[in-house]
Design an enzyme around this catalytic site. Structure first.
Site, PDB file in Angstrom:
ATOM      1  N   ASP A  17      -9.164  11.253  24.186  1.00 60.86           N
ATOM      2  CA  ASP A  17      -8.744  10.411  23.432  1.00 60.86           C
ATOM      3  C   ASP A  17      -7.857  11.426  22.335  1.00 60.86           C
ATOM      4  O   ASP A  17      -7.150  11.602  22.235  1.00 60.86           O
ATOM      5  CB  ASP A  17      -9.139  10.022  22.593  1.00 60.86           C
ATOM      6  N   GLU A 273      -7.857  11.680  32.122  1.00 61.21           N
ATOM      7  CA  GLU A 273      -7.159  11.796  31.820  1.00 61.21           C
ATOM      8  C   GLU A 273      -5.758  13.095  31.712  1.00 61.21           C
ATOM      9  O   GLU A 273      -4.977  13.352  32.696  1.00 61.21           O
ATOM     10  CB  GLU A 273      -6.447  10.489  30.950  1.00 61.21           C
TER      11      GLU A 273
HETATM   12  O1  TRH Z   1     -12.366  13.833  28.719  1.00 64.52           O
HETATM   13  P1  TRH Z   1     -12.164  13.601  29.569  1.00 64.52           P
HETATM   14  O2  TRH Z   1     -13.025  12.993  30.149  1.00 64.52           O
HETATM   15  O3  TRH Z   1     -12.055  12.379  28.591  1.00 64.52           O
HETATM   16  C1  TRH Z   1     -11.337  10.992  28.976  1.00 64.52           C
HETATM   17  C2  TRH Z   1     -10.295   9.896  29.840  1.00 64.52           C
HETATM   18  O4  TRH Z   1      -9.198  10.877  29.045  1.00 64.52           O
HETATM   19  C3  TRH Z   1     -10.665   8.647  29.988  1.00 64.52           C
HETATM   20  O5  TRH Z   1      -9.177   8.263  30.517  1.00 64.52           O
HETATM   21  C4  TRH Z   1     -10.246   8.030  28.339  1.00 64.52           C
HETATM   22  O6  TRH Z   1     -11.069   7.058  28.351  1.00 64.52           O
HETATM   23  C5  TRH Z   1     -12.080   8.722  28.422  1.00 64.52           C
HETATM   24  O7  TRH Z   1     -11.904  10.456  27.958  1.00 64.52           O
HETATM   25  C6  TRH Z   1     -12.254   8.352  26.582  1.00 64.52           C
HETATM   26  O8  TRH Z   1     -11.186  14.146  30.798  1.00 64.52           O
HETATM   27  P2  TRH Z   1      -9.559  14.386  30.032  1.00 64.52           P
HETATM   28  O9  TRH Z   1      -8.449  13.036  29.784  1.00 64.52           O
HETATM   29  O10 TRH Z   1      -8.966  15.294  31.055  1.00 64.52           O
HETATM   30  O11 TRH Z   1      -9.881  14.901  28.720  1.00 64.52           O
HETATM   31  C7  TRH Z   1     -10.647  16.493  28.467  1.00 64.52           C
HETATM   32  C8  TRH Z   1      -9.571  17.303  27.317  1.00 64.52           C
HETATM   33  O12 TRH Z   1     -10.168  18.349  27.677  1.00 64.52           O
HETATM   34  C9  TRH Z   1      -8.131  17.673  28.245  1.00 64.52           C
HETATM   35  O13 TRH Z   1      -7.250  17.401  26.879  1.00 64.52           O
HETATM   36  C10 TRH Z   1      -8.201  19.318  27.959  1.00 64.52           C
HETATM   37  C11 TRH Z   1      -9.147  19.555  27.325  1.00 64.52           C
HETATM   38  N1  TRH Z   1     -10.348  21.037  27.786  1.00 64.52           N
HETATM   39  C12 TRH Z   1     -10.345  21.612  26.995  1.00 64.52           C
HETATM   40  O14 TRH Z   1      -9.357  22.151  26.176  1.00 64.52           O
HETATM   41  N2  TRH Z   1     -11.241  22.904  27.408  1.00 64.52           N
HETATM   42  C13 TRH Z   1     -11.900  22.757  28.081  1.00 64.52           C
HETATM   43  O15 TRH Z   1     -12.881  23.923  28.418  1.00 64.52           O
HETATM   44  C14 TRH Z   1     -12.110  21.710  29.036  1.00 64.52           C
HETATM   45  C15 TRH Z   1     -12.643  21.905  30.498  1.00 64.52           C
HETATM   46  C16 TRH Z   1     -11.085  20.671  28.750  1.00 64.52           C
END
Ligand code: TRH
Length: 381
Positions: A17, A273
């Site tokens: 989010d 996502e």
């Molecule tokens: O964290 P997520 O599993 O988020 C999920 C999904 O978006 C899902 O669709 C939603 O319904 C739920 O949350 C509530 O995975 P996502 O979407 O890839 O988000 C991870 C974020 O974290 C992304 O912006 C990248 C960031 N990130 C970092 O900034 N540093 C890191 O080291 C890593 C591994 C990720």
């Protein structure tokens, strides 16, 4: 006058989010020079992906965005001309009332979750009148075709990625405490939810004929990794080798550094996502773990993206990609992990070439920030 935008983000769980809301806010401010205010109800979660954020500040500026703590009771403010509610997060009542008092009322957009399913295009842009107030909310669906809201990818992403690969990959590996990869080594990043398929994947990697280095940002998967290794806990910085596999746990980084990790690796396991889109834009192969949903709705999401992604791949390579994705997501008809990994390895070169082409193809879909700005300009005319 540049229009003003308010973005609202309620952090439910994980980082998706806030990850999407922050990337969008930054993109609107940086690329479109808009005046953007981002309201976040969990600044500590925000700080994990953007360490410059002060979790105790009610108001602060980060990367050209005004960041505001979304607290109750809600601050008395004049609503912006465009209001984005991220993922149906329900705006504060007092803010909605203030929107209704504006003349003309702000453009109100609900930003939905990204999906490759075909119904997305039919629902994109549909209006929904508020039951009580003279306001209309529009549903904005990011997606993988030009008739959707597009993808959250920066205009200069491919240029930054290619420059990084040319000039900075070696120093990036050094910062992580690793040397340059050996010619036959595979470097893999692993960002995942708890996953019953993980031990079998680690076994397959340990039994690989070539060296494989796996880099795991700290998070939900660490207890499973520790159990596989036979230890109680596993801290960032700790390294473990079994067979061909060398496992490194990394500190969770800021969003931009995570992008660089995706660009540096040969293969990226991603989830949810935002990281999924970033891995596609990295122009390297990926394995996607869809966010688990009730009633296995995420399996449809997975199959929709898989089907689009493998289009144009020769049959055997398409099968290898599909089998590995489906096995990783626990689909009952997927082959076991050992053969899935072996088949992927056998097709690796073809899959890598396809990943480069797919990243170029993404550019034809359209960018979420551009599409939001166009939509707002048309509606506010
Ligand atoms: O964290 P997520 O599993 O988020 C999920 C999904 O978006 C899902 O669709 C939603 O319904 C739920 O949350 C509530 O995975 P996502 O979407 O890839 O988000 C991870 C974020 O974290 C992304 O912006 C990248 C960031 N990130 C970092 O900034 N540093 C890191 O080291 C890593 C591994 C990720």
């Amino acid at each position: 006058m540049r229009p003003t935008w308010d973005l609202f983000c309620n952090v439910i769980d994980n980082y998706g989010d806030i990850g999407v809301a922050w990337r969008l806010a930054r993109g609107l401010a940086r690329e479109h020079k808009l005046i953007v205010r981002l309201w976040v109800d969990d600044l500590r979660a925000f700080q994990r992906i953007w360490p410059a954020v002060d979790p105790d500040a009610v108001t602060q500026r980060c990367a050209d965005v005004e960041v505001r703590a979304w607290c109750a009771p809600f601050a008395e403010v004049t609503p912006a001309q465009v209001v984005i509610e991220a993922f149906g997060c329900a705006l504060p009542e007092s803010y909605l009332d203030a929107m209704a008092r504006q003349s003309p009322p702000p453009l109100w957009i609900n930003l939905e979750y990204l999906s490759a399913e075909s119904w997305v295009a039919e629902h994109h842009g549909l209006p929904s009148p508020h039951p009580r107030l003279p306001l209309t909310k529009y549903f904005f669906f990011p997606g993988y075709t030009p008739n959707t809201g597009g993808l959250l990818i920066e205009r200069d992403l491919s240029a930054c990625r290619d420059t990084f690969r040319q000039d900075s990959a070696a120093s990036f590996w050094r910062q992580l405490g690793l040397g340059a990869p050996t010619p036959d080594e595979l470097r893999v990043s692993l960002f995942a939810y708890e996953n019953p398929a993980l031990p079998a994947l680690l076994d397959a990697w340990a039994a690989d004929t070539r060296p494989l280095t796996c880099l795991v940002p700290e998070g939900r998967v660490i207890p499973q990794l520790a159990a596989w290794r036979g230890v109680a806990d596993w801290q960032a910085g700790d390294v473990y080798q079994r067979g061909a596999l060398r496992l490194h746990v990394l500190p969770f980084s800021d969003q931009d550094t995570y992008d660089r990790l995706l660009w540096a690796c040969d293969l990226n396991f991603v989830r949810g996502e935002d990281s999924c889109v970033r891995a596609q834009a990295a122009a390297r192969p990926l394995v996607w773990q869809a966010y688990p949903q009730a009633g296995r709705a995420h399996w449809d999401k997975l199959d929709a993206l898989r089907a689009r992604y493998v289009e144009g791949l020769p049959r055997e390579a398409a099968q290898a990609v599909g089998d590995l994705w489906r096995c990783w997501n626990g689909l009952p008809d997927a082959p076991p992990m050992g053969p899935s990994w072996a088949a992927w390895r056998a097709q690796q070169g073809t899959i890598e070439a396809h990943a480069r082409g797919w990243a170029v193809h993404l550019g034809t879909v359209g960018r979420l920030t551009d599409k939001l700005v166009d939509f707002a300009e048309n509606k506010l005319k």
